[in-house]
Scaffold this motif. Structure first.
Motif, mmCIF file in Angstrom:
data_model
loop_
_atom_site.group_PDB
_atom_site.id
_atom_site.type_symbol
_atom_site.label_atom_id
_atom_site.label_comp_id
_atom_site.label_asym_id
_atom_site.label_seq_id
_atom_site.Cartn_x
_atom_site.Cartn_y
_atom_site.Cartn_z
ATOM 1 N N ARG A 68 -4.892 -2.062 3.261
ATOM 2 C CA ARG A 68 -5.591 -1.031 2.495
ATOM 3 C C ARG A 68 -4.637 0.094 2.112
ATOM 4 O O ARG A 68 -3.684 0.400 2.815
ATOM 5 C CB ARG A 68 -6.739 -0.435 3.318
ATOM 6 C CG ARG A 68 -7.728 -1.458 3.818
ATOM 7 C CD ARG A 68 -8.428 -2.183 2.722
ATOM 8 N NE ARG A 68 -9.550 -1.398 2.232
ATOM 9 C CZ ARG A 68 -10.376 -1.802 1.312
ATOM 10 N NH1 ARG A 68 -10.231 -2.975 0.766
ATOM 11 N NH2 ARG A 68 -11.361 -1.057 0.921
ATOM 12 N N ILE A 69 -4.939 0.717 0.968
ATOM 13 C CA ILE A 69 -4.213 1.908 0.540
ATOM 14 C C ILE A 69 -4.739 3.065 1.387
ATOM 15 O O ILE A 69 -5.940 3.282 1.483
ATOM 16 C CB ILE A 69 -4.435 2.173 -0.956
ATOM 17 C CG1 ILE A 69 -3.904 0.993 -1.770
ATOM 18 C CG2 ILE A 69 -3.791 3.476 -1.381
ATOM 19 C CD1 ILE A 69 -4.289 1.024 -3.236
ATOM 20 N N GLN A 70 -3.833 3.783 2.005
ATOM 21 C CA GLN A 70 -4.218 4.906 2.870
ATOM 22 C C GLN A 70 -3.600 6.185 2.343
ATOM 23 O O GLN A 70 -2.553 6.154 1.720
ATOM 24 C CB GLN A 70 -3.745 4.648 4.315
ATOM 25 C CG GLN A 70 -4.398 3.471 4.985
ATOM 26 C CD GLN A 70 -5.891 3.682 5.217
ATOM 27 O OE1 GLN A 70 -6.355 4.806 5.368
ATOM 28 N NE2 GLN A 70 -6.647 2.591 5.215
ATOM 29 N N PRO A 71 -4.193 7.329 2.590
ATOM 30 C CA PRO A 71 -5.480 7.568 3.239
ATOM 31 C C PRO A 71 -6.631 7.159 2.317
ATOM 32 O O PRO A 71 -6.409 6.845 1.138
ATOM 33 C CB PRO A 71 -5.476 9.065 3.501
ATOM 34 C CG PRO A 71 -4.610 9.632 2.437
ATOM 35 C CD PRO A 71 -3.561 8.570 2.150
ATOM 36 N N GLU B 83 -8.735 8.767 0.665
ATOM 37 C CA GLU B 83 -8.812 9.550 -0.579
ATOM 38 C C GLU B 83 -7.888 8.951 -1.644
ATOM 39 O O GLU B 83 -8.216 8.926 -2.826
ATOM 40 C CB GLU B 83 -8.437 11.021 -0.340
ATOM 41 C CG GLU B 83 -9.355 11.747 0.602
ATOM 42 C CD GLU B 83 -9.070 11.482 2.086
ATOM 43 O OE1 GLU B 83 -7.943 11.021 2.427
ATOM 44 O OE2 GLU B 83 -9.981 11.714 2.889
ATOM 45 N N ARG B 84 -6.717 8.491 -1.203
ATOM 46 C CA ARG B 84 -5.785 7.866 -2.142
ATOM 47 C C ARG B 84 -6.355 6.537 -2.626
ATOM 48 O O ARG B 84 -6.253 6.199 -3.812
ATOM 49 C CB ARG B 84 -4.432 7.660 -1.457
ATOM 50 C CG ARG B 84 -3.409 7.049 -2.374
ATOM 51 C CD ARG B 84 -2.001 7.076 -1.776
ATOM 52 N NE ARG B 84 -1.128 6.344 -2.659
ATOM 53 C CZ ARG B 84 -0.539 5.190 -2.360
ATOM 54 N NH1 ARG B 84 -0.684 4.655 -1.172
ATOM 55 N NH2 ARG B 84 0.225 4.577 -3.238
ATOM 56 N N HIS B 85 -6.961 5.783 -1.742
ATOM 57 C CA HIS B 85 -7.607 4.523 -2.109
ATOM 58 C C HIS B 85 -8.650 4.775 -3.203
ATOM 59 O O HIS B 85 -8.675 4.073 -4.216
ATOM 60 C CB HIS B 85 -8.260 3.893 -0.870
ATOM 61 C CG HIS B 85 -8.994 2.625 -1.157
ATOM 62 N ND1 HIS B 85 -8.398 1.393 -1.073
ATOM 63 C CD2 HIS B 85 -10.268 2.396 -1.555
ATOM 64 C CE1 HIS B 85 -9.275 0.457 -1.382
ATOM 65 N NE2 HIS B 85 -10.424 1.037 -1.681
ATOM 66 N N GLU B 86 -9.505 5.771 -3.011
ATOM 67 C CA GLU B 86 -10.541 6.099 -4.002
ATOM 68 C C GLU B 86 -9.937 6.552 -5.317
ATOM 69 O O GLU B 86 -10.465 6.249 -6.383
ATOM 70 C CB GLU B 86 -11.506 7.146 -3.444
ATOM 71 C CG GLU B 86 -12.419 6.604 -2.365
ATOM 72 C CD GLU B 86 -13.198 5.372 -2.823
ATOM 73 O OE1 GLU B 86 -13.758 5.382 -3.946
ATOM 74 O OE2 GLU B 86 -13.217 4.385 -2.066
ATOM 75 N N ALA B 87 -8.807 7.278 -5.258
ATOM 76 C CA ALA B 87 -8.144 7.724 -6.490
ATOM 77 C C ALA B 87 -7.645 6.524 -7.292
ATOM 78 O O ALA B 87 -7.757 6.503 -8.525
ATOM 79 C CB ALA B 87 -6.989 8.660 -6.154
ATOM 80 N N VAL B 88 -7.111 5.494 -6.618
ATOM 81 C CA VAL B 88 -6.634 4.299 -7.322
ATOM 82 C C VAL B 88 -7.828 3.508 -7.873
ATOM 83 O O VAL B 88 -7.767 2.971 -8.974
ATOM 84 C CB VAL B 88 -5.741 3.438 -6.404
ATOM 85 C CG1 VAL B 88 -5.328 2.148 -7.105
ATOM 86 C CG2 VAL B 88 -4.497 4.217 -5.984
ATOM 87 N N VAL B 89 -8.938 3.465 -7.125
ATOM 88 C CA VAL B 89 -10.155 2.812 -7.625
ATOM 89 C C VAL B 89 -10.629 3.504 -8.903
ATOM 90 O O VAL B 89 -10.972 2.853 -9.898
ATOM 91 C CB VAL B 89 -11.268 2.814 -6.551
ATOM 92 C CG1 VAL B 89 -12.611 2.424 -7.150
ATOM 93 C CG2 VAL B 89 -10.903 1.875 -5.407
ATOM 94 N N ASP B 90 -10.626 4.844 -8.902
ATOM 95 C CA ASP B 90 -11.022 5.596 -10.095
ATOM 96 C C ASP B 90 -10.077 5.327 -11.260
ATOM 97 O O ASP B 90 -10.512 5.185 -12.409
ATOM 98 C CB ASP B 90 -11.071 7.095 -9.795
ATOM 99 C CG ASP B 90 -12.228 7.477 -8.900
ATOM 100 O OD1 ASP B 90 -13.179 6.680 -8.765
ATOM 101 O OD2 ASP B 90 -12.174 8.580 -8.312
ATOM 102 N N PRO C 197 0.799 -1.233 0.000
ATOM 103 C CA PRO C 197 0.000 0.000 0.000
ATOM 104 C C PRO C 197 0.831 1.282 0.000
ATOM 105 O O PRO C 197 0.372 2.308 -0.469
ATOM 106 C CB PRO C 197 -0.824 -0.104 1.285
ATOM 107 C CG PRO C 197 -0.896 -1.552 1.587
ATOM 108 C CD PRO C 197 0.402 -2.129 1.094
ATOM 109 N N THR C 198 2.062 1.210 0.474
ATOM 110 C CA THR C 198 2.916 2.407 0.524
ATOM 111 C C THR C 198 3.665 2.668 -0.777
ATOM 112 O O THR C 198 4.289 3.710 -0.933
ATOM 113 C CB THR C 198 3.935 2.270 1.673
ATOM 114 O OG1 THR C 198 4.665 1.049 1.495
ATOM 115 C CG2 THR C 198 3.233 2.267 3.018
#
Length: 128
Positions: A95-98, A100-107, A59-60
């Protein structure tokens, strides 16, 4: 082989004493035709295997950079792409943190899928 667009992109005719190497991605497919009974005793010798990497994404790691361009994505192995998908989908995986970053990778993944599989131009084949 045959496949609907955009999947159909190549057909390589077999030739005697030839070795063919190609990249396999999670989104590619390949088919092998049979050796003709008229081949006069010629046989096919097939070697297969997988290229692996000792690096597994965490995740990092800079995942956004690894997925940024088609050229960079082609350097990833199936296991590496699966590891990234696990970080996005598996509730037990790191999980990818934070968030917001997780959602950016999902997008980013959604955009890649739309690029690879654009909305169908043809109606699906219906077999009765």
């Amino acid at each position: 082989y045959w496949a609907p667009e955009p999947l159909a992109n190549a057909y390589l005719h077999a030739s005697f004493n030839t070795l063919v190497l190609f990249s396999v991605t999670p989104f590619s497919s390949h088919f092998v035709t049979s050796v003709s009974p008229k081949s006069k005793g010629n046989k096919r010798l097939a070697y297969n295997g997988w290229w692996h990497s000792s690096w597994v994404p965490k995740p990092t790691d800079p995942i956004e950079e690894m997925l940024a361009s088609p050229e960079q994505r082609l350097t990833l192995t199936h296991a590496q792409i699966q590891s990234i998908n696990d970080m996005l989908d598996d509730p037990w995986a790191p999980r990818i943190q934070p968030p917001e970053r997780h959602e950016a990778v999902v997008d980013l993944r959604r955009n890649i899928m739309e690029e690879l599989y654009p909305e169908a131009k043809y109606s699906p084949v219906v077999l009765n």
